[in-house]
Design a protein around this motif. Structure first.
Motif, mmCIF file in Angstrom:
data_model
loop_
_atom_site.group_PDB
_atom_site.id
_atom_site.type_symbol
_atom_site.label_atom_id
_atom_site.label_comp_id
_atom_site.label_asym_id
_atom_site.label_seq_id
_atom_site.Cartn_x
_atom_site.Cartn_y
_atom_site.Cartn_z
ATOM 1 N N LEU A 123 -12.120 -12.212 96.528
ATOM 2 C CA LEU A 123 -12.932 -11.005 96.655
ATOM 3 C C LEU A 123 -13.042 -10.530 98.099
ATOM 4 C CD1 LEU A 123 -14.698 -8.889 95.313
ATOM 5 C CD2 LEU A 123 -16.642 -10.445 95.541
ATOM 6 N N GLY A 124 -13.185 -11.463 99.035
ATOM 7 C CA GLY A 124 -13.312 -11.081 100.435
ATOM 8 C C GLY A 124 -12.118 -10.289 100.919
ATOM 9 N N TYR A 125 -10.910 -10.744 100.588
ATOM 10 C CA TYR A 125 -9.695 -10.044 100.995
ATOM 11 C C TYR A 125 -9.626 -8.657 100.352
ATOM 12 C CZ TYR A 125 -4.773 -8.800 101.368
ATOM 13 O OH TYR A 125 -3.606 -8.133 101.610
ATOM 14 N N PHE A 126 -9.983 -8.584 99.068
ATOM 15 C CA PHE A 126 -9.903 -7.312 98.347
ATOM 16 C C PHE A 126 -10.861 -6.278 98.934
ATOM 17 C CE2 PHE A 126 -11.288 -4.570 94.787
ATOM 18 C CZ PHE A 126 -10.064 -4.015 94.441
ATOM 19 N N VAL A 127 -12.121 -6.672 99.155
ATOM 20 C CA VAL A 127 -13.115 -5.729 99.675
ATOM 21 C C VAL A 127 -12.802 -5.345 101.118
ATOM 22 C CG1 VAL A 127 -15.554 -5.462 100.309
ATOM 23 C CG2 VAL A 127 -14.930 -6.469 98.110
ATOM 24 N N ASN A 128 -12.328 -6.291 101.912
ATOM 25 C CA ASN A 128 -11.991 -5.970 103.295
ATOM 26 C C ASN A 128 -10.721 -5.134 103.396
ATOM 27 O OD1 ASN A 128 -13.755 -7.439 105.521
ATOM 28 N ND2 ASN A 128 -13.682 -8.794 103.748
ATOM 29 N N THR A 129 -9.943 -5.113 102.340
ATOM 30 C CA THR A 129 -8.745 -4.265 102.312
ATOM 31 C C THR A 129 -9.085 -2.844 101.871
ATOM 32 O OG1 THR A 129 -7.312 -6.151 101.831
ATOM 33 C CG2 THR A 129 -6.448 -3.953 101.311
ATOM 34 N N TRP A 130 -9.965 -2.708 100.875
ATOM 35 C CA TRP A 130 -10.227 -1.408 100.273
ATOM 36 C C TRP A 130 -11.623 -0.860 100.546
ATOM 37 C CZ3 TRP A 130 -6.070 1.012 99.345
ATOM 38 C CH2 TRP A 130 -4.931 0.340 98.908
ATOM 39 N N GLY A 131 -12.473 -1.625 101.198
ATOM 40 C CA GLY A 131 -13.758 -1.084 101.616
ATOM 41 C C GLY A 131 -13.597 -0.213 102.853
ATOM 42 N N VAL A 132 -14.586 0.602 103.134
ATOM 43 C CA VAL A 132 -14.544 1.478 104.310
ATOM 44 C C VAL A 132 -14.942 0.664 105.536
ATOM 45 C CG1 VAL A 132 -15.499 3.541 105.408
ATOM 46 C CG2 VAL A 132 -15.109 3.511 102.937
ATOM 47 N N ILE A 133 -13.978 0.411 106.417
ATOM 48 C CA ILE A 133 -14.242 -0.301 107.666
ATOM 49 C C ILE A 133 -14.079 0.706 108.801
ATOM 50 C CG2 ILE A 133 -13.580 -2.213 109.167
ATOM 51 C CD1 ILE A 133 -12.550 -3.687 106.743
ATOM 52 N N PRO A 134 -15.176 1.222 109.338
ATOM 53 C CA PRO A 134 -15.109 2.291 110.347
ATOM 54 C C PRO A 134 -14.209 1.975 111.534
ATOM 55 C CG PRO A 134 -17.355 2.051 109.574
ATOM 56 C CD PRO A 134 -16.578 0.922 108.962
ATOM 57 N N ALA A 135 -14.225 0.750 112.036
ATOM 58 C CA ALA A 135 -13.430 0.405 113.215
ATOM 59 C C ALA A 135 -11.935 0.560 112.939
ATOM 60 C CB ALA A 135 -13.736 -1.027 113.653
ATOM 61 N N GLN A 136 -11.486 0.209 111.743
ATOM 62 C CA GLN A 136 -10.069 0.327 111.418
ATOM 63 C C GLN A 136 -9.642 1.781 111.313
ATOM 64 O OE1 GLN A 136 -9.131 -1.993 107.957
ATOM 65 N NE2 GLN A 136 -9.543 -3.960 108.952
ATOM 66 N N ILE A 137 -10.493 2.597 110.677
ATOM 67 C CA ILE A 137 -10.140 4.007 110.507
ATOM 68 C C ILE A 137 -10.199 4.750 111.835
ATOM 69 C CG2 ILE A 137 -10.807 6.168 109.391
ATOM 70 C CD1 ILE A 137 -11.776 4.560 107.018
ATOM 71 N N SER A 138 -11.269 4.551 112.601
ATOM 72 C CA SER A 138 -11.385 5.238 113.888
ATOM 73 C C SER A 138 -10.296 4.777 114.848
ATOM 74 C CB SER A 138 -12.765 4.999 114.502
ATOM 75 O OG SER A 138 -12.995 3.614 114.720
ATOM 76 N N GLY A 139 -9.946 3.485 114.795
ATOM 77 C CA GLY A 139 -8.875 2.977 115.651
ATOM 78 C C GLY A 139 -7.530 3.579 115.291
ATOM 79 N N ALA A 140 -7.262 3.705 113.988
ATOM 80 C CA ALA A 140 -5.998 4.293 113.543
ATOM 81 C C ALA A 140 -5.909 5.760 113.936
ATOM 82 C CB ALA A 140 -5.856 4.140 112.028
ATOM 83 N N ILE A 141 -7.016 6.488 113.827
ATOM 84 C CA ILE A 141 -7.019 7.900 114.212
ATOM 85 C C ILE A 141 -6.786 8.049 115.716
ATOM 86 C CG2 ILE A 141 -8.480 9.961 114.417
ATOM 87 C CD1 ILE A 141 -9.792 9.158 111.789
ATOM 88 N N THR A 142 -7.404 7.176 116.514
ATOM 89 C CA THR A 142 -7.209 7.212 117.964
ATOM 90 C C THR A 142 -5.749 6.987 118.321
ATOM 91 O OG1 THR A 142 -9.457 6.393 118.380
ATOM 92 C CG2 THR A 142 -7.856 6.158 120.159
ATOM 93 N N ASN A 143 -5.131 5.986 117.677
ATOM 94 C CA ASN A 143 -3.713 5.717 117.939
ATOM 95 C C ASN A 143 -2.837 6.886 117.510
ATOM 96 O OD1 ASN A 143 -4.154 3.166 119.011
ATOM 97 N ND2 ASN A 143 -4.036 2.160 117.013
#
Length: 232
Positions: free
Chosen positions: A40-60
């Protein structure tokens, strides 16, 4: 307070509302299965909204890294899928109960297609608000809270004095009463404090524990009210 139903007659069956509830329930059952298997941890961390990952990807991506746009698109999918994941029994029960009581009337007003668009858009905008509020947050945010808040805002804007059939638990005695719809505006935010009850084991601990997670739902609430007001 437990809302049961309103007394506003529907002209048609709220089929989209049924489908949304029908999707959320098996998704939560799937989460339970993953919890037992330790995935479950892997699934939620893959498909949950993680702001740092999204904002980091947009910055790149903005720094002219073409490959980063693929990550932006992939991670942005979590803004939709994350709406159908829940972190506890109390969260999914509360969300689906409010969806059942208030969603069917809003769907009746908007129509099936617009209601679905309204629900998804509200969830996405709430997710974006969470990202903007805490762009460095590394914990996953999940749940349909933003979309449900928008439905509640739309309902109260249209029917602020509607009577909601409600059950009031008093120890082991359940008393049926009628409560004005606007009271649920306050109760919605109060019950968020209890959404940790029956939490699933989702490492790392702290899923949905952002200080802005609940307050960002105000975006959904006001968006729902504003949309319904503009529709008049």
């Amino acid at each position: 307070m437990i809302p049961i139903s309103d007394r506003i007659r529907s002209r048609s069956k709220p089929i989209i509302n049924y489908w949304l509830i029908g999707i959320n329930i098996p998704m939560f059952l799937w989460e339970l299965k993953l919890e037992f298997s330790g995935e479950l941890g892997y699934f939620v961390n893959t498909w949950g909204v993680i702001p740092a990952q999204i904002s980091g990807a947009i910055t790149n991506a903005l720094l002219f890294n073409p490959a980063a746009w693929i990550v932006v698109i992939w991670r942005s999918a979590s803004l939709i899928l994350g709406m159908f994941l829940h972190g506890s029994f109390s969260q999914i029960l509360g969300n689906l109960l409010f969806l059942w009581v208030f969603g069917k009337t809003v769907e009746n007003i908007l129509g099936h297609g617009r209601y679905l668009g309204f629900y998804i858009t509200a969830g996405i905008l709430t997710g974006i608000a969470q990202i903007l509020a805490e762009p460095n947050l590394t914990l996953p945010l999940i749940g349909a809270n933003g979309a449900i808040a928008a439905i509640l805002g739309a309902y109260i804007m249209k029917f602020p004095k509607a009577k909601i059939d409600t059950i009031l638990p008093l120890l082991i005695v359940y008393v049926p009463i009628e409560v004005p719809a606007f009271v649920y505006l306050f109760w919605w935010f109060m019950q968020q404090l209890f959404y940790g009850i029956g939490s699933l084991n989702i490492p790392p601990s702290g899923v949905n524990s952002s200080s802005m997670f609940y307050w960002s739902q105000v975006v959904g609430l006001f968006m729902g009210g504003a949309f319904m007001r503009l529709k008049k």
